[in-house]
Design a protein around this motif. Structure first.
Motif, PDB file in Angstrom:
ATOM      1  N   GLU A 131       0.853  -1.185   0.000  1.00  0.00           N
ATOM      2  CA  GLU A 131       0.000   0.000   0.000  1.00  0.00           C
ATOM      3  C   GLU A 131       0.887   1.233   0.000  1.00  0.00           C
ATOM      4  OE1 GLU A 131      -2.310  -0.628   3.534  1.00  0.00           O
ATOM      5  OE2 GLU A 131      -3.407  -2.293   2.647  1.00  0.00           O
ATOM      6  N   GLY A 132       1.175   1.759  -1.180  1.00  0.00           N
ATOM      7  CA  GLY A 132       2.087   2.901  -1.288  1.00  0.00           C
ATOM      8  C   GLY A 132       3.454   2.515  -0.754  1.00  0.00           C
ATOM      9  N   PRO A 133       4.008   3.300   0.199  1.00  0.00           N
ATOM     10  CA  PRO A 133       5.331   2.981   0.732  1.00  0.00           C
ATOM     11  C   PRO A 133       5.286   1.931   1.848  1.00  0.00           C
ATOM     12  CG  PRO A 133       4.549   5.006   1.717  1.00  0.00           C
ATOM     13  CD  PRO A 133       3.513   4.584   0.692  1.00  0.00           C
ATOM     14  N   GLN A 134       4.112   1.369   2.132  1.00  0.00           N
ATOM     15  CA  GLN A 134       3.975   0.410   3.224  1.00  0.00           C
ATOM     16  C   GLN A 134       3.706  -0.994   2.697  1.00  0.00           C
ATOM     17  OE1 GLN A 134       0.808   2.043   5.621  1.00  0.00           O
ATOM     18  NE2 GLN A 134       2.258   3.240   6.828  1.00  0.00           N
ATOM     19  N   VAL A 135       4.114  -1.988   3.503  1.00  0.00           N
ATOM     20  CA  VAL A 135       3.792  -3.383   3.218  1.00  0.00           C
ATOM     21  C   VAL A 135       3.279  -4.023   4.505  1.00  0.00           C
ATOM     22  CG1 VAL A 135       6.157  -4.216   3.624  1.00  0.00           C
ATOM     23  CG2 VAL A 135       4.591  -5.558   2.213  1.00  0.00           C
ATOM     24  N   ARG A 136       2.227  -4.801   4.365  1.00  0.00           N
ATOM     25  CA  ARG A 136       1.679  -5.570   5.479  1.00  0.00           C
ATOM     26  C   ARG A 136       2.042  -7.033   5.230  1.00  0.00           C
ATOM     27  NH1 ARG A 136      -3.934  -5.727   4.845  1.00  0.00           N
ATOM     28  NH2 ARG A 136      -3.825  -3.481   5.006  1.00  0.00           N
ATOM     29  N   PHE A 137       2.584  -7.689   6.242  1.00  0.00           N
ATOM     30  CA  PHE A 137       3.062  -9.065   6.163  1.00  0.00           C
ATOM     31  C   PHE A 137       2.230  -9.896   7.134  1.00  0.00           C
ATOM     32  CE2 PHE A 137       6.043 -12.424   7.430  1.00  0.00           C
ATOM     33  CZ  PHE A 137       6.612 -12.808   6.223  1.00  0.00           C
ATOM     34  N   ALA A 138       1.241 -10.631   6.622  1.00  0.00           N
ATOM     35  CA  ALA A 138       0.354 -11.439   7.460  1.00  0.00           C
ATOM     36  C   ALA A 138       0.679 -12.914   7.250  1.00  0.00           C
ATOM     37  CB  ALA A 138      -1.097 -11.166   7.108  1.00  0.00           C
ATOM     38  N   ARG A 139       0.809 -13.659   8.344  1.00  0.00           N
ATOM     39  CA  ARG A 139       1.191 -15.066   8.263  1.00  0.00           C
ATOM     40  C   ARG A 139       0.216 -15.921   9.054  1.00  0.00           C
ATOM     41  NH1 ARG A 139       5.534 -17.256  11.892  1.00  0.00           N
ATOM     42  NH2 ARG A 139       5.491 -19.468  11.486  1.00  0.00           N
TER      43      ARG A 139
END
Length: 76
Positions: free
Chosen positions: A49-57
């Motif tokens: 999301e733009g300059p962000q990353v979400r890492f879901a495991r």
């Protein structure tokens, strides 16, 4: 890949993993990590999301929660 605290606090020195991944949509990459010598399989979803990353495991089996805490990263 180390198995350090992957599942059930199981910590072998080395754990063979077969990995695959595919793009779900333009912002979401989903990986599957299958541990060769065990029944463990992780699903890792990276959402950009733009300059962000979400890492879901999430994991397929575990004595505790099946969803791990979501990590957030940001381009500096």
């Amino acid at each position: 890949m180390t198995g350090n605290k992957v599942h059930h606090e199981y910590q072998p020195d080395v754990m063979r993993v077969v990995a695959s991944g595919s793009w779900r949509d333009l912002r979401t990459f989903v990986m599957t990590w299958t541990c060769v010598e065990s029944a463990f399989r992780d699903t890792v979803t990276c959402t950009f999301e733009g300059p962000q990353v979400r890492f879901a495991r999430s994991v397929n089996v575990n004595s505790l929660a099946l969803d791990m805490p979501t990590l957030m990263g940001k381009l500096a």
